[in-house]
Design a protein around this motif. Structure first.
Motif, mmCIF file in Angstrom:
data_model
loop_
_atom_site.group_PDB
_atom_site.id
_atom_site.type_symbol
_atom_site.label_atom_id
_atom_site.label_comp_id
_atom_site.label_asym_id
_atom_site.label_seq_id
_atom_site.Cartn_x
_atom_site.Cartn_y
_atom_site.Cartn_z
ATOM 1 N N LEU A 61 -8.617 13.915 7.475
ATOM 2 C CA LEU A 61 -9.687 13.968 6.476
ATOM 3 C C LEU A 61 -11.055 14.152 7.144
ATOM 4 O O LEU A 61 -11.295 13.663 8.251
ATOM 5 C CB LEU A 61 -9.702 12.666 5.655
ATOM 6 N N ARG A 87 0.514 3.818 -2.769
ATOM 7 C CA ARG A 87 -0.594 4.764 -2.870
ATOM 8 C C ARG A 87 -0.151 6.189 -2.560
ATOM 9 O O ARG A 87 0.850 6.390 -1.869
ATOM 10 C CB ARG A 87 -1.691 4.371 -1.876
ATOM 11 N N PRO A 88 -0.906 7.171 -3.033
ATOM 12 C CA PRO A 88 -0.622 8.542 -2.631
ATOM 13 C C PRO A 88 -0.690 8.651 -1.111
ATOM 14 O O PRO A 88 -1.489 7.984 -0.462
ATOM 15 C CB PRO A 88 -1.740 9.348 -3.288
ATOM 16 N N LYS A 133 -1.635 11.020 1.042
ATOM 17 C CA LYS A 133 -2.677 11.665 1.833
ATOM 18 C C LYS A 133 -4.081 11.148 1.560
ATOM 19 O O LYS A 133 -4.896 11.100 2.451
ATOM 20 C CB LYS A 133 -2.637 13.171 1.590
ATOM 21 N N LEU A 134 -4.341 10.803 0.335
ATOM 22 C CA LEU A 134 -5.698 10.340 0.047
ATOM 23 C C LEU A 134 -5.783 8.863 0.333
ATOM 24 O O LEU A 134 -4.861 8.114 0.106
ATOM 25 C CB LEU A 134 -6.060 10.607 -1.416
ATOM 26 N N HIS A 135 -6.956 8.452 0.819
ATOM 27 C CA HIS A 135 -7.087 7.023 1.116
ATOM 28 C C HIS A 135 -7.237 6.267 -0.179
ATOM 29 O O HIS A 135 -7.367 6.831 -1.225
ATOM 30 C CB HIS A 135 -8.289 6.768 2.009
ATOM 31 N N HIS A 193 -8.206 1.002 -2.264
ATOM 32 C CA HIS A 193 -8.083 2.442 -2.053
ATOM 33 C C HIS A 193 -7.888 3.117 -3.410
ATOM 34 O O HIS A 193 -7.429 2.471 -4.371
ATOM 35 C CB HIS A 193 -6.892 2.740 -1.131
ATOM 36 N N PRO A 194 -8.203 4.421 -3.519
ATOM 37 C CA PRO A 194 -8.087 5.099 -4.821
ATOM 38 C C PRO A 194 -6.681 4.936 -5.419
ATOM 39 O O PRO A 194 -5.685 5.227 -4.756
ATOM 40 C CB PRO A 194 -8.371 6.566 -4.468
ATOM 41 N N ALA A 195 -6.634 4.454 -6.635
ATOM 42 C CA ALA A 195 -5.389 4.223 -7.379
ATOM 43 C C ALA A 195 -4.529 3.135 -6.764
ATOM 44 O O ALA A 195 -3.377 2.946 -7.157
ATOM 45 C CB ALA A 195 -4.581 5.507 -7.542
ATOM 46 N N ARG A 250 -11.968 18.100 -1.980
ATOM 47 C CA ARG A 250 -11.498 17.589 -3.274
ATOM 48 C C ARG A 250 -12.657 16.976 -4.044
ATOM 49 O O ARG A 250 -13.707 16.682 -3.478
ATOM 50 C CB ARG A 250 -10.421 16.520 -3.042
ATOM 51 N N PRO A 305 -3.790 -0.986 -5.251
ATOM 52 C CA PRO A 305 -4.014 -2.373 -5.665
ATOM 53 C C PRO A 305 -5.203 -2.963 -4.919
ATOM 54 O O PRO A 305 -5.748 -2.353 -3.993
ATOM 55 C CB PRO A 305 -2.715 -3.064 -5.246
ATOM 56 N N PRO A 307 0.809 -1.219 0.000
ATOM 57 C CA PRO A 307 0.000 0.000 0.000
ATOM 58 C C PRO A 307 0.840 1.267 0.000
ATOM 59 O O PRO A 307 0.300 2.336 -0.209
ATOM 60 C CB PRO A 307 -0.823 -0.118 1.293
ATOM 61 N N GLU A 308 2.148 1.150 0.202
ATOM 62 C CA GLU A 308 2.959 2.367 0.159
ATOM 63 C C GLU A 308 3.020 2.968 -1.244
ATOM 64 O O GLU A 308 3.467 4.090 -1.434
ATOM 65 C CB GLU A 308 4.375 2.115 0.682
ATOM 66 N N PHE A 316 -12.477 6.422 10.009
ATOM 67 C CA PHE A 316 -11.602 6.997 8.986
ATOM 68 C C PHE A 316 -11.203 8.428 9.394
ATOM 69 O O PHE A 316 -10.017 8.796 9.382
ATOM 70 C CB PHE A 316 -12.340 6.998 7.647
ATOM 71 N N GLN A 334 -1.077 2.177 7.707
ATOM 72 C CA GLN A 334 -0.223 3.142 7.014
ATOM 73 C C GLN A 334 -0.970 4.450 6.756
ATOM 74 O O GLN A 334 -0.405 5.537 6.905
ATOM 75 C CB GLN A 334 0.281 2.542 5.705
ATOM 76 N N ILE A 335 -2.224 4.346 6.350
ATOM 77 C CA ILE A 335 -3.010 5.567 6.076
ATOM 78 C C ILE A 335 -3.169 6.389 7.355
ATOM 79 O O ILE A 335 -3.097 7.623 7.337
ATOM 80 C CB ILE A 335 -4.390 5.184 5.492
#
Lengths: 157, 157
Positions: free
Chosen positions: B82, A152-153, A155-157, B56-58, B115, B60, A149-150, B34, B74-75
């Motif tokens: 948020l 991923r961006p 800040k956004l989930h 999660h957005p973008a 956003r 896997p 998961p690293e 969250f 991690q998030i």
């Protein structure tokens, strides 16, 4: 006369009515219609319901049969161009709903190898006319489908 | 003695067991956890099932409790950042499964306005311990949430 009426009622003059006895049959028809760019078969896969939801990769949320049909019409306008290999299906089947999480490996016409996978959540509903698609939510996986998961961006989930 | 045993059996010494009587309660707890970056509450929202799926957005596809927990750890590592406003929910509830398609409008800490929406398909399962999250598939909507599919890439669905 009575029998004739009964027969008429049980055999309505509906053309192109497909009945899928299992969610897997419905899913196979979905990807077959996708590959062959067959709009009528594609729409026979979907529930005739104003609550159907379709999200194409990077696309907006489409709700209702009209929006869903229009999106497929546009996608199919250029004819059959895609081949699907569906892998790593995770299926949870309830009595009336069946949830399928799949990875779509897509070979685009003219390209030498499949693109990185699309993650799809496909949801099927048992209707009076067999299993139909209720929702399709597709989004591109990162270039390397991995569990890290690293990637991923931050800040956004 | 018999009564004491029965009481002991009906009240197992489990800490942090949350029971959500409706899918909506479970969804509210999901977004509360969250927002507050509360890992234990977040994981109490999820079914204890090796088939849980989280995208999660973008990101896997994550499958199973261990991968899902690690992604939230991690998030949440950077703390609460948020705020969610959930809009335009489309809900289909079955006996054991409940399907929620929602638009998440996310205000990131330090940013003046929310956003563009994230499209989320949230799926809840009725377990022996109330409703739990079975799947969360999130992907960014185009900058303008619209119904115009021509905004999509031409070749990929």
């Amino acid at each position: 006369m009575g029998e004739a009426i009964i027969i008429a009622c049980s055999s309505p003059p509906v053309v192109n009515t497909l009945v899928f006895p299992t969610p897997q049959d419905c899913e196979a028809a979905f990807y077959d219609a996708f590959e062959s760019a067959d709009l009528e078969t594609m729409m026979a896969v979907w529930a005739e319901d104003e609550d159907v939801v379709c999200v194409h990769p990077a696309g907006p949320r489409l709700v209702g049969v009209d929006q869903v049909r229009e999106s497929w019409r546009q996608i199919f306008a250029s004819g059959p161009q895609l081949r699907f290999h569906i892998k790593d299906s995770q299926i949870l089947r309830g009595m009336l709903l069946s949830i399928h999480s799949v990875l779509e490996h897509i070979l685009v016409s003219g390209e030498p190898r499949p693109r990185g996978p699309i993650i799809a959540t496909n949801i099927y509903l048992l209707t009076d006319h067999g299993w139909r698609m209720l929702a399709h939510h597709a989004s591109p996986a990162p270039a390397q489908e991995s569990v890290a998961p690293e990637a991923r961006p931050a800040k956004l989930h």
